[in-house]
Design an enzyme around this catalytic site. Structure first.
Site, short mmCIF file in Angstrom:
data_model
loop_
_atom_site.label_atom_id
_atom_site.label_comp_id
_atom_site.label_asym_id
_atom_site.label_seq_id
_atom_site.Cartn_x
_atom_site.Cartn_y
_atom_site.Cartn_z
NE ARG A 6 59.90 96.03 -11.97
CZ ARG A 6 59.14 94.95 -11.85
NH1 ARG A 6 59.62 93.76 -12.19
NH2 ARG A 6 57.89 95.03 -11.43
CG ASP A 7 58.41 102.13 -17.86
OD1 ASP A 7 59.10 101.89 -18.87
OD2 ASP A 7 57.22 102.51 -17.92
CB ILE A 8 64.43 104.93 -16.14
CG1 ILE A 8 64.44 104.74 -14.62
CG2 ILE A 8 65.13 106.22 -16.54
CD1 ILE A 8 63.90 105.91 -13.84
#
Length: 199
Positions: A6-8
């Site tokens: 969810r935070d690439i």
């Protein structure tokens, strides 16, 4: 492994001395099978790399294809040296992510192979079902391009683009209004023709 990061983004991807790439910062990660802890409307992650479903706060729609999208955005930036979406204000950026397609990478960097552009744009599709089913599938298509083979990804046709355009709420209203006007005009002309034939 069933984990959604969810935070690439570039700052969470590190390459070691052996050229191995490592994903860091799992602070927002959750297991695929777990119930989302945030509520609808919460934005978890870095906005520029969020998928449309993530940027619109639809937490139940976020799955592994959200990470595929973020990887696509990261690759887009690496190859073009430009943001995929850019706006001065948060709301404008969210609107761009949800309603716009990025500028085609080859328009920003003509040296990018056409097949590579196709792969990137598939990974960045606004609809999750149109993206790669997994990061592994994304990887396999990238390897095909590196070997000089055609990727499995297909470029969107004019019909695909038209369907996407009509599918947007603001455009759907315009299409319906135009259709109604054409029907009224058509009926008026038909009535006039029938009336002339009767006389």
């Amino acid at each position: 492994c069933g984990v959604i990061h969810r935070d690439i983004k570039p700052s969470n991807l590190m390459i070691d001395s052996r050229a191995n790439l490592w994903i860091t910062d799992f602070g927002l990660a959750r297991c695929q099978q777990s119930t989302p802890m945030s509520v609808t409307g919460d934005l978890m992650g870095t906005l520029r790399y969020m998928s449309p479903e993530q940027a619109s706060g639809r937490v139940h729609a976020v799955d592994h294809r959200t990470d595929v999208y973020a990887l696509g955005v990261t690759l887009y930036e690496m190859l073009t040296l430009e943001y995929a979406f850019d706006a001065p204000h948060r709301i404008e950026l969210i609107t761009l992510i949800n309603e716009s397609n990025p500028i085609a990478p080859r328009r920003l960097n003509p040296a990018i192979p056409s097949d590579l552009e196709t792969v990137i744009l598939k990974a960045m599709s606004r609809q999750p079902m149109e993206r790669y089913e997994s990061a592994g599938d994304f990887e396999e298509d990238l390897k095909r391009v590196m070997r000089g083979e055609r990727p499995l990804a297909k470029r969107p046709t004019v019909l695909n683009r038209a369907v996407q355009w009509v599918g947007r709420p603001q455009h759907l209203f315009g299409v319906l209004a135009a259709t109604l006007v054409l029907l009224v005009v058509g009926l008026s002309i038909a009535t006039m023709i029938v009336s002339k034939h009767k006389h």
